[in-house]
Structures are given as structure tokens and as C-alpha cells.
Design a protein around this motif. Sequence first.
Motif, short mmCIF file in Angstrom:
data_model
loop_
_atom_site.label_atom_id
_atom_site.label_comp_id
_atom_site.label_asym_id
_atom_site.label_seq_id
_atom_site.Cartn_x
_atom_site.Cartn_y
_atom_site.Cartn_z
N MET A 1 -20.95 25.85 -12.95
CA MET A 1 -19.58 25.76 -12.49
C MET A 1 -18.86 24.74 -13.36
O MET A 1 -19.39 23.67 -13.65
CB MET A 1 -19.56 25.33 -11.02
CG MET A 1 -18.17 25.06 -10.51
SD MET A 1 -18.12 24.60 -8.77
CE MET A 1 -18.27 26.21 -8.05
N VAL A 2 -17.66 25.08 -13.75
CA VAL A 2 -16.83 24.21 -14.58
C VAL A 2 -15.58 23.86 -13.78
O VAL A 2 -14.82 24.74 -13.40
CB VAL A 2 -16.47 24.90 -15.91
CG1 VAL A 2 -15.57 24.00 -16.73
CG2 VAL A 2 -17.72 25.28 -16.69
N TYR A 3 -15.38 22.58 -13.54
CA TYR A 3 -14.22 22.12 -12.79
C TYR A 3 -12.97 22.12 -13.68
O TYR A 3 -13.05 22.29 -14.88
CB TYR A 3 -14.45 20.71 -12.26
CG TYR A 3 -15.30 20.62 -11.01
CD1 TYR A 3 -16.39 21.45 -10.80
CD2 TYR A 3 -15.01 19.68 -10.03
CE1 TYR A 3 -17.17 21.35 -9.67
CE2 TYR A 3 -15.79 19.57 -8.89
CZ TYR A 3 -16.87 20.40 -8.71
OH TYR A 3 -17.63 20.29 -7.59
N ALA A 4 -11.84 21.85 -13.06
CA ALA A 4 -10.54 21.86 -13.74
C ALA A 4 -10.48 20.80 -14.84
O ALA A 4 -11.21 19.82 -14.82
CB ALA A 4 -9.43 21.60 -12.73
N GLU A 5 -9.58 21.05 -15.78
CA GLU A 5 -9.27 20.11 -16.85
C GLU A 5 -10.47 19.80 -17.74
O GLU A 5 -10.56 18.73 -18.31
CB GLU A 5 -8.68 18.82 -16.27
CG GLU A 5 -7.42 19.04 -15.47
CD GLU A 5 -6.96 17.80 -14.75
OE1 GLU A 5 -7.29 16.69 -15.19
OE2 GLU A 5 -6.25 17.95 -13.74
N SER A 6 -11.41 20.72 -17.84
CA SER A 6 -12.56 20.57 -18.73
C SER A 6 -12.39 21.50 -19.91
O SER A 6 -11.64 22.47 -19.85
CB SER A 6 -13.85 20.91 -17.98
OG SER A 6 -14.09 19.94 -16.98
N GLY A 7 -13.10 21.21 -21.00
CA GLY A 7 -13.01 22.05 -22.18
C GLY A 7 -14.38 22.25 -22.79
O GLY A 7 -15.21 21.34 -22.81
N ILE A 8 -14.60 23.46 -23.29
CA ILE A 8 -15.89 23.83 -23.86
C ILE A 8 -15.65 24.41 -25.25
O ILE A 8 -14.89 25.37 -25.40
CB ILE A 8 -16.62 24.86 -22.98
CG1 ILE A 8 -16.84 24.25 -21.57
CG2 ILE A 8 -17.94 25.28 -23.60
CD1 ILE A 8 -17.27 25.25 -20.54
N GLY A 9 -16.31 23.82 -26.26
CA GLY A 9 -16.14 24.25 -27.64
C GLY A 9 -16.78 25.60 -27.93
O GLY A 9 -17.63 26.09 -27.18
N SER A 10 -16.40 26.18 -29.05
CA SER A 10 -16.92 27.49 -29.43
C SER A 10 -18.41 27.40 -29.76
O SER A 10 -18.89 26.39 -30.27
CB SER A 10 -16.15 28.05 -30.62
OG SER A 10 -16.40 27.27 -31.77
N GLY A 11 -19.12 28.44 -29.43
CA GLY A 11 -20.54 28.51 -29.72
C GLY A 11 -21.41 27.72 -28.77
O GLY A 11 -22.63 27.67 -28.91
N THR A 12 -20.82 27.08 -27.78
CA THR A 12 -21.58 26.29 -26.80
C THR A 12 -22.12 27.22 -25.73
O THR A 12 -21.44 28.14 -25.28
CB THR A 12 -20.69 25.20 -26.18
OG1 THR A 12 -20.43 24.23 -27.19
CG2 THR A 12 -21.33 24.53 -24.98
N VAL A 13 -23.37 26.97 -25.32
CA VAL A 13 -23.99 27.76 -24.26
C VAL A 13 -24.35 26.83 -23.10
O VAL A 13 -24.73 25.68 -23.30
CB VAL A 13 -25.25 28.52 -24.75
CG1 VAL A 13 -24.86 29.58 -25.77
CG2 VAL A 13 -26.28 27.58 -25.32
#
Length: 148
Positions: A1-13
Motif C-alpha cells: 500500500m502506498v499512502y498519499a504524497e509518495s513517489g516511486i521512481g521508474s523501474g522500481t519494484v
Amino acid sequence: MVYAESGIGSGTVIGHHTLLRTGVFVGNDTQLGHHLCIERASRIGSQVRCSPGSHITSSTRLADRVFLGAGVRTIDDKTLTWRDPHRQPILLAPRFDTGAKVGTGSVILAGVTIGADALVGAGSLVTRDIPPRALAYGHPAEVHGEAP
């Protein structure tokens, strides 16, 4: 689960049952294993690997290419104060510099920095800073030479 205002870069698993709280940012090509908890406002660089079952306390910084073994625990509270109206908690998140590696089952205490390319052995209790390129292990962890 990813909460609000978070960011995940490309290619990340991200593995199953992993939690990224509010304001967590993760760089590119990072691997977050299953059953992780990454607390609010933490920053994780690119090409990082966090193995399963670890806990990353709030505001922790993991620079690029950091490796955390399974079950690593980080702590940010120096006084163990919670909801005490007469005391304010002193929160100091740990920091992991570029290329730092921490073995399975280690505990990293509040305010500690693991230096660039340092290696902390499995099961260590890190109570003070580990210099760059150092090999440290033990309970409490002590420097025993240079990292291979």
C-alpha cells in the motif's frame, strides 16, 4: 500500500504487503522486498535493495546503492518518549550513505550514520556512526577493519 504524497521512481519494484507511508520517495531501479514498513517522509535513493521484513523509521535517508538485509530495524527515538505531556521526544532518524550495506537482523539506533561503502555484519547493534568503507559488526557494533 502506498499512502498519499509518495513517489516511486521508474523501474522500481515493490513486494507484496509492503507499506509506504505518507511522503515517502523512492528513486529509480530500486527493489523493495515484501513485508516492509517504510515510515513517513523517508527518502530512498536509486538502485537500493531493501530485503523482506525490514522496518525503516520516519525520515530515514538511504542514499543510492544501499543494501539492507532481511529484518533490519531502524530506530529514531533517542528517549523512548511517547505521549508523555511532560517530555518532548527527541527524534533523529538514521542515515545510510551511498553504497552502505547492512546485514540481516541488524538494528540501527537513532541518529546513527552508516558511511559510504561501509559494511555492517549481520545481527549487529549499531549504536554510533560507522565511518566510510569500514567493516563493523558486533553487539554493540565496532569497527574491525575495512570493508572488502
